[in-house]
Design an enzyme around this catalytic site. Sequence first.
Site, PDB file in Angstrom:
ATOM      1  N   ASP A  13      36.362  32.420  55.349  1.00 56.98           N
ATOM      2  CA  ASP A  13      36.874  33.424  54.424  1.00 56.98           C
ATOM      3  C   ASP A  13      36.282  33.232  53.028  1.00 56.98           C
ATOM      4  OD1 ASP A  13      38.742  34.795  56.189  1.00 56.98           O
ATOM      5  OD2 ASP A  13      39.868  32.920  56.180  1.00 56.98           O
ATOM      6  N   ASP A  46      32.173  27.615  55.372  1.00 58.90           N
ATOM      7  CA  ASP A  46      33.530  28.129  55.371  1.00 58.90           C
ATOM      8  C   ASP A  46      33.494  29.581  55.851  1.00 58.90           C
ATOM      9  OD1 ASP A  46      36.343  28.033  54.788  1.00 58.90           O
ATOM     10  OD2 ASP A  46      35.924  29.237  53.010  1.00 58.90           O
TER      11      ASP A  46
END
Length: 273
Positions: free
Chosen positions: A25, A23
């Site tokens: 953020d 991922d």
Amino acid sequence: MTAPTHEPTALADLPPVTAWLSDMDGVLVKENRALPGANEFLAALRGNRFPFLVLTNNSVFTNRDLSARLANSGLDIPEENIWTSANATAAFLQQQSPGSTAFVIGEAGLTTAIHSAGYVMTETDPEYVVLGEVRSYDFRALTLAIRLIEGGAKFIATNPDVSGPSDEGTLPACGAIAAMITAATGQKPYFVGKPNPVMIRAGLNKIGAHSESAAMVGDRMDTDVRAGVEAGLRTHLVLSGSTAYDDIRSYPFRPFGIHEGIGDLIELVEAAH
């Protein structure tokens, strides 16, 4: 509470991880700054020539835009190593109904991906209505989407997130607008982005990797870890983003590993070479 690194004893029985999905953020960047260990983690992947993708449910930006934004944060991630919910949605549509038509509500990230998949974007009798994130919502476009769905168009949305952060505070996201269309039509969309494992599997296909030798790194139990678990990957939760250690117990599934930050995974990358 400080989290201990958690690794199950069955690790030795599994094949080494040679492909990584991460991922964006809360894992690699936060508030437009690279998180500690992010550059070193990416360098370890490159040094070992492991295929990898950086994932985001945000469908607003093109891969090129995101690559430039990450560069401004201090991370060198080429656009071909980025996989967005817009990319996954376009791949899904191309697989389901090649060369078809769609009415699209979204920004450049989504429209570019849909166009690249060979789709014609139209307001006239489309096979699909595709909803993504937008910076401002057009009432006319939402009304047309509702009428097209009532007329038989299939409803697809990039991601189920109902809200997102901004410098000013919370913003309504794709899932919230989808709920409004659902309330008007009675039709729920098929969400392609995380936690749908479709996004993960399509990403693995893109880099030629298999789930048994791949890992997913994320900062959220409800999207990242769930998607990785359902796709059959080893999942690693980092506590540098949205999830606190005490939050984990409220979920019926557990990550394969729990770490303070992405830097703790560098040894795993090196050990797999």
